[in-house]
Write a protein that holds these residues in place. Structure first.
Motif, PDB file in Angstrom:
ATOM      1  N   ALA A 326      -1.516  -7.864   7.663  1.00  0.00           N
ATOM      2  CA  ALA A 326      -1.169  -7.527   6.164  1.00  0.00           C
ATOM      3  C   ALA A 326       0.261  -7.474   5.790  1.00  0.00           C
ATOM      4  O   ALA A 326       0.894  -8.274   5.105  1.00  0.00           O
ATOM      5  N   LEU A 327       1.110  -6.975   6.649  1.00  0.00           N
ATOM      6  CA  LEU A 327       2.594  -6.541   6.504  1.00  0.00           C
ATOM      7  C   LEU A 327       3.159  -7.953   6.794  1.00  0.00           C
ATOM      8  O   LEU A 327       4.136  -8.223   5.791  1.00  0.00           O
ATOM      9  N   GLY A 328       2.726  -8.698   7.741  1.00  0.00           N
ATOM     10  CA  GLY A 328       3.281  -9.957   8.058  1.00  0.00           C
ATOM     11  C   GLY A 328       3.004 -11.023   6.816  1.00  0.00           C
ATOM     12  O   GLY A 328       3.864 -11.732   6.550  1.00  0.00           O
ATOM     13  N   PHE A 329       1.857 -10.973   6.229  1.00  0.00           N
ATOM     14  CA  PHE A 329       1.459 -11.804   5.034  1.00  0.00           C
ATOM     15  C   PHE A 329       2.388 -11.344   3.914  1.00  0.00           C
ATOM     16  O   PHE A 329       2.989 -12.379   3.404  1.00  0.00           O
ATOM     17  N   HIS A 330       2.394 -10.084   3.838  1.00  0.00           N
ATOM     18  CA  HIS A 330       3.437  -9.882   2.549  1.00  0.00           C
ATOM     19  C   HIS A 330       4.717 -10.053   2.700  1.00  0.00           C
ATOM     20  O   HIS A 330       5.425 -10.569   1.747  1.00  0.00           O
ATOM     21  N   PHE A 337       7.873 -16.261  -2.423  1.00  0.00           N
ATOM     22  CA  PHE A 337       7.840 -16.156  -3.821  1.00  0.00           C
ATOM     23  C   PHE A 337       8.742 -14.669  -4.138  1.00  0.00           C
ATOM     24  O   PHE A 337       8.118 -13.573  -4.320  1.00  0.00           O
ATOM     25  N   PRO A 338       9.964 -14.755  -3.987  1.00  0.00           N
ATOM     26  CA  PRO A 338      10.802 -13.562  -4.199  1.00  0.00           C
ATOM     27  C   PRO A 338      10.443 -12.706  -5.544  1.00  0.00           C
ATOM     28  O   PRO A 338      10.508 -13.327  -6.872  1.00  0.00           O
ATOM     29  N   GLY A 339      10.080 -11.588  -5.311  1.00  0.00           N
ATOM     30  CA  GLY A 339       9.976 -10.641  -6.535  1.00  0.00           C
ATOM     31  C   GLY A 339       8.565 -10.754  -7.057  1.00  0.00           C
ATOM     32  O   GLY A 339       8.120  -9.994  -7.905  1.00  0.00           O
ATOM     33  N   HIS A 340       7.650 -11.546  -6.614  1.00  0.00           N
ATOM     34  CA  HIS A 340       6.140 -11.613  -6.754  1.00  0.00           C
ATOM     35  C   HIS A 340       5.162 -11.517  -5.822  1.00  0.00           C
ATOM     36  O   HIS A 340       3.905 -11.956  -5.819  1.00  0.00           O
ATOM     37  N   SER A 341       5.571 -10.660  -4.638  1.00  0.00           N
ATOM     38  CA  SER A 341       4.746 -10.306  -3.775  1.00  0.00           C
ATOM     39  C   SER A 341       4.638  -8.947  -3.977  1.00  0.00           C
ATOM     40  O   SER A 341       5.382  -8.002  -3.974  1.00  0.00           O
ATOM     41  N   TYR A 342       3.164  -8.429  -3.761  1.00  0.00           N
ATOM     42  CA  TYR A 342       2.774  -6.907  -3.973  1.00  0.00           C
ATOM     43  C   TYR A 342       2.167  -6.539  -2.716  1.00  0.00           C
ATOM     44  O   TYR A 342       1.129  -7.236  -2.152  1.00  0.00           O
ATOM     45  N   TYR A 343       2.386  -5.406  -2.297  1.00  0.00           N
ATOM     46  CA  TYR A 343       1.256  -4.943  -1.092  1.00  0.00           C
ATOM     47  C   TYR A 343       0.922  -3.636  -1.533  1.00  0.00           C
ATOM     48  O   TYR A 343       1.673  -2.470  -1.940  1.00  0.00           O
ATOM     49  N   TYR A 344      -0.365  -3.157  -1.261  1.00  0.00           N
ATOM     50  CA  TYR A 344      -0.853  -1.906  -1.589  1.00  0.00           C
ATOM     51  C   TYR A 344      -2.090  -1.585  -0.730  1.00  0.00           C
ATOM     52  O   TYR A 344      -3.048  -2.480  -0.814  1.00  0.00           O
ATOM     53  N   PRO A 345      -2.196  -0.539   0.053  1.00  0.00           N
ATOM     54  CA  PRO A 345      -3.532  -0.053   0.584  1.00  0.00           C
ATOM     55  C   PRO A 345      -4.508   0.379  -0.105  1.00  0.00           C
ATOM     56  O   PRO A 345      -4.810   1.682  -0.195  1.00  0.00           O
ATOM     57  N   VAL A 346      -5.255  -0.585  -0.962  1.00  0.00           N
ATOM     58  CA  VAL A 346      -6.393   0.103  -1.746  1.00  0.00           C
ATOM     59  C   VAL A 346      -7.485   0.644  -0.905  1.00  0.00           C
ATOM     60  O   VAL A 346      -7.950   1.492  -1.573  1.00  0.00           O
ATOM     61  N   ILE A 347      -7.831   0.039   0.287  1.00  0.00           N
ATOM     62  CA  ILE A 347      -9.083   0.511   1.003  1.00  0.00           C
ATOM     63  C   ILE A 347      -8.506   1.325   2.002  1.00  0.00           C
ATOM     64  O   ILE A 347      -7.775   1.122   2.880  1.00  0.00           O
ATOM     65  N   TYR A 348      -9.097   2.724   1.938  1.00  0.00           N
ATOM     66  CA  TYR A 348      -8.626   3.724   2.948  1.00  0.00           C
ATOM     67  C   TYR A 348      -9.607   3.801   3.968  1.00  0.00           C
ATOM     68  O   TYR A 348     -10.866   4.003   3.113  1.00  0.00           O
ATOM     69  N   LYS A 349      -9.577   3.956   5.103  1.00  0.00           N
ATOM     70  CA  LYS A 349     -10.475   4.228   6.128  1.00  0.00           C
ATOM     71  C   LYS A 349     -10.849   5.751   6.183  1.00  0.00           C
ATOM     72  O   LYS A 349      -9.957   6.675   6.153  1.00  0.00           O
ATOM     73  N   ASN A 350     -12.070   6.029   6.068  1.00  0.00           N
ATOM     74  CA  ASN A 350     -12.499   7.401   6.300  1.00  0.00           C
ATOM     75  C   ASN A 350     -12.299   7.806   7.723  1.00  0.00           C
ATOM     76  O   ASN A 350     -12.986   7.489   8.689  1.00  0.00           O
ATOM     77  N   PRO A 351     -11.515   8.919   7.826  1.00  0.00           N
ATOM     78  CA  PRO A 351     -10.892   9.279   9.146  1.00  0.00           C
ATOM     79  C   PRO A 351     -12.166   9.895  10.029  1.00  0.00           C
ATOM     80  O   PRO A 351     -12.091  10.081  11.521  1.00  0.00           O
ATOM     81  N   THR A 352     -13.175  10.059   9.381  1.00  0.00           N
ATOM     82  CA  THR A 352     -14.364  10.939  10.192  1.00  0.00           C
ATOM     83  C   THR A 352     -15.267   9.826  10.655  1.00  0.00           C
ATOM     84  O   THR A 352     -16.359  10.257  11.416  1.00  0.00           O
ATOM     85  N   VAL A 353     -15.119   8.684  10.365  1.00  0.00           N
ATOM     86  CA  VAL A 353     -16.049   7.574  10.743  1.00  0.00           C
ATOM     87  C   VAL A 353     -15.364   6.544  11.825  1.00  0.00           C
ATOM     88  O   VAL A 353     -14.518   5.969  11.350  1.00  0.00           O
ATOM     89  N   GLY A 354     -15.880   6.434  12.758  1.00  0.00           N
ATOM     90  CA  GLY A 354     -15.363   5.616  13.929  1.00  0.00           C
ATOM     91  C   GLY A 354     -15.531   3.944  13.873  1.00  0.00           C
ATOM     92  O   GLY A 354     -15.935   3.603  12.618  1.00  0.00           O
ATOM     93  N   ARG A 355     -15.188   3.274  14.646  1.00  0.00           N
ATOM     94  CA  ARG A 355     -15.326   1.784  14.523  1.00  0.00           C
ATOM     95  C   ARG A 355     -16.802   1.594  14.441  1.00  0.00           C
ATOM     96  O   ARG A 355     -17.513   1.659  15.299  1.00  0.00           O
ATOM     97  N   THR A 356     -17.117   0.754  13.254  1.00  0.00           N
ATOM     98  CA  THR A 356     -18.418   0.352  13.210  1.00  0.00           C
ATOM     99  C   THR A 356     -18.782  -0.648  14.391  1.00  0.00           C
ATOM    100  O   THR A 356     -20.074  -0.857  14.615  1.00  0.00           O
ATOM    101  N   PHE A 357     -17.857  -1.485  14.920  1.00  0.00           N
ATOM    102  CA  PHE A 357     -17.990  -2.552  15.583  1.00  0.00           C
ATOM    103  C   PHE A 357     -18.651  -1.781  17.102  1.00  0.00           C
ATOM    104  O   PHE A 357     -19.155  -2.499  17.796  1.00  0.00           O
ATOM    105  N   LEU A 358     -18.264  -0.606  17.242  1.00  0.00           N
ATOM    106  CA  LEU A 358     -18.526   0.164  18.425  1.00  0.00           C
ATOM    107  C   LEU A 358     -20.128   0.691  18.599  1.00  0.00           C
ATOM    108  O   LEU A 358     -20.391   0.917  19.380  1.00  0.00           O
ATOM    109  N   GLU A 359     -20.717   0.499  17.410  1.00  0.00           N
ATOM    110  CA  GLU A 359     -22.175   0.758  17.271  1.00  0.00           C
ATOM    111  C   GLU A 359     -22.999  -0.341  18.089  1.00  0.00           C
ATOM    112  O   GLU A 359     -22.966  -1.236  17.425  1.00  0.00           O
ATOM    113  N   PRO A 360     -23.939  -0.048  18.964  1.00  0.00           N
ATOM    114  CA  PRO A 360     -24.602  -0.941  19.626  1.00  0.00           C
ATOM    115  C   PRO A 360     -25.684  -1.698  18.835  1.00  0.00           C
ATOM    116  O   PRO A 360     -26.191  -2.598  18.769  1.00  0.00           O
ATOM    117  N   ARG A 361     -26.250  -1.041  17.862  1.00  0.00           N
ATOM    118  CA  ARG A 361     -27.297  -1.301  16.818  1.00  0.00           C
ATOM    119  C   ARG A 361     -26.921  -1.612  15.539  1.00  0.00           C
ATOM    120  O   ARG A 361     -25.986  -1.096  14.885  1.00  0.00           O
TER     121      ARG A 361
END
Length: 525
Positions: A326-330, A337-361
């Motif tokens: 995302a940083l590279g894209f921005h 587009f000088p002056g017309h690109s915006y970056y903001y981490p709208v979606i924050y990850k819950n630190p108490t929930v691990g990677r869902t990809f790691l769940e086997p089921r």
């Protein structure tokens, strides 16, 4: 995928009471928790005695404090497991000390690493941790069973350690035994083999899975990723090379290495750079940043191919593995587009929930996704209004690393993002467009080298075209990074060639023959 660590001390304190305890390797192992949360285990030796503790759950859950304090660790190996079998964690066993009865009742308990053998003959107790998958595990298991070797579990890790033990009995020499085992093994394996003498680290001929070496003032550390030794004042030395055995003995300064014959070929897993490794590994962060810049170029071309003009908008990383791209894209959008690109981490990850990809089921992946993210759209109100004043359409560019089963994307867009946008911007919502951009190509093919994507029926790109995928997850547009661009970004930072990577999950081109009919239970590494 799994994470492994090992440590051997060459400077031994004079007083036994000053020996490092198993708390030290547990800290190293915990730093790799993002590579597996289903089970954790550790084997430690004081140079004479060898002890193992393992269980279901995270490092904190599986390794109790008393055991870590009571066991000295002049040599140690550890493992965090993301099962490739879909066995799951029996809720009643999470964080519990496993009894013999538990191991008999639950097949998954027997497969928890380190895999520990207790032969009476030399060299005595031995343990092995393994990251990867053997493609000929069933063939090797038959080879050993025909020679009266008895198996207790179902994983290819047991096959490896029993194969080494078989050759140790034959040659009475550990490096020679490992070399003999490696000549028979096919597939992906990065392993650490421990006895009361030290550790032998070895890696398959093509180097599918990473295995790195670092040095402190008193010890050598082996690990899947450099983040394992952050905070312990270690200096990175090098990678264990493909087809190499590295010997580190307790009380001996210096490493000894052995090699097996191999062709000058490599097959480093490209998905390690795309997703598996932690973003706070500096080289990985830079690779993903470059992938993001290439992704912007791909987005321009994709819009042009559809006869539309690309419109600059708000770049939003899908935390955490989408952040680098995302940083590279921005950055690329800002240059275009000088002056017309915006970056903001709208979606924050819950630190108490691990990677869902790691769940086997699948049912567990869906459940965790519902509580995995927090959304903060209101701080972007001024940005969205600025875009609305300048453009007819308001484009939000969500950048993620990959799209495997679509659980995260579908839940985020349909259950979180769209509902929040409707509530926060009711008048502007009809003009808002959601682009879901991936810093990797379509993931279409099964991995047989250590990642749980065995069933193609679960891979969304193998069963839908791009427009169908966009409708399925609720996005206006889906754009993938071309294979060549992904490989170019990785090759540049690793100082390798594009042909040095395994990209079978994206291209279907497997670097070695595979065995699709092999029982998945054999691959419970």
């Amino acid at each position: 995928m799994c994470g492994i660590i090992g440590e051997v001390f060459f400077n031994i304190p004079k007083e036994r009471t000053e020996y490092p305890t198993a708390e030290r390797p547990a800290v190293l192992l915990r730093a790799l928790q993002h590579r597996g949360e289903e089970s954790s285990g550790l084997t430690a030796t004081d140079g004479t005695n060898v002890g193992t503790r393992k269980g279901f759950g995270t490092v904190i859950e599986a390794l109790d404090r008393e055991w870590k304090k009571e066991h000295y660790a002049l040599g140690s190996v550890g493992h965090v497991r993301y099962s490739t079998t879909g066995s799951g964690i029996p809720p009643e066993l999470r964080g519990k000390k496993l009894t013999r009865e538990d191991e008999k009742k639950y097949t998954g308990a027997l497969n928890i690493q380190p895999f520990f053998l207790e032969p009476e003959a030399w060299p005595g107790k031995m343990a092995l941790v393994h990251n990867g998958n053997l493609t000929n595990a069933d063939e090797l298991k038959k080879f050993l069973m025909d020679r009266e070797v008895i198996f207790k579990a179902t994983s290819d890790t047991e096959v490896i350690v029993r194969l080494i033990a078989f050759y140790i009995r034959k040659y009475k020499n550990i490096p020679k035994a490992i070399k003999a085992a490696m000549t028979k093994m096919r597939g992906a394996y990065s392993c650490l083999f421990l006895t009361n003498q030290g550790i032998w680290a070895f890696r398959d001929r093509l180097g599918f899975r990473p295995l790195k070496i670092a040095k402190t003032a008193d010890s050598y550390i082996f690990a899947s990723e450099p983040c394992a030794w952050h905070g312990v004042e270690a200096r990175y030395l090098r990678n264990v090379k493909p087809g190499e055995i590295v010997e580190a003995k307790i009380g001996r300064k210096g490493l000894k290495n052995y090699r097996i014959r191999r062709k000058n070929e490599r097959a480093f897993c490209i998905f390690e750079d795309v997703y598996l490794q932690a973003i706070y590994n500096e080289r990985v962060a830079e690779i993903r940043r470059l992938m993001g810049k290439f992704l912007f170029k791909a987005a321009l071309e994709e819009f042009a191919a559809d006869g539309k003009k690309f419109k600059p908008g708000l770049v939003i990383p899908v935390m955490n593995s989408g952040e680098g791209a995302a940083l590279g894209f921005h950055e690329a959008q800002s240059e275009f587009f000088p002056g017309h690109s915006y970056y903001y981490p709208v979606i924050y990850k819950n630190p108490t929930v691990g990677r869902t990809f790691l769940e086997p089921r699948q049912i567990d992946r869906v459940r965790k996704n519902k509580r995995k993210y927090f959304r903060l759209f209101m701080p972007t109100a001024e940005i969205i209004k600025k875009i609305a004043e300048r453009e007819g359409e308001i484009w939000l560019y969500f950048i993620d690393d990959s799209l495997i089963r679509s659980n995260v994307a579908k839940t985020l867009i349909k259950k979180i993002i769209r509902e929040e946008l409707k509530k926060s911007f009711p008048h502007l919502y009809p003009r808002i467009k959601i682009a879901w951009l991936l810093s990797s190509p379509p993931y279409k093919f099964s991995c047989y080298f250590g990642i749980d994507t065995y069933e193609r029926s679960q891979l969304i790109a193998a069963n839908m075209d791009i427009k169908q995928i966009a409708r399925h997850i609720g996005a206006t547009k889906v754009i993938y990074l071309p294979l060549n661009d992904m490989l170019e970004a990785a090759a540049e930072f690793h100082n390798l060639k594009k042909c040095d990577f395994c990209h079978a999950c994206f291209s279907g081109k497997y670097p070695i023959p595979i065995n699709p009919k092999q029982d998945k239970m054999v691959l419970a590494a």
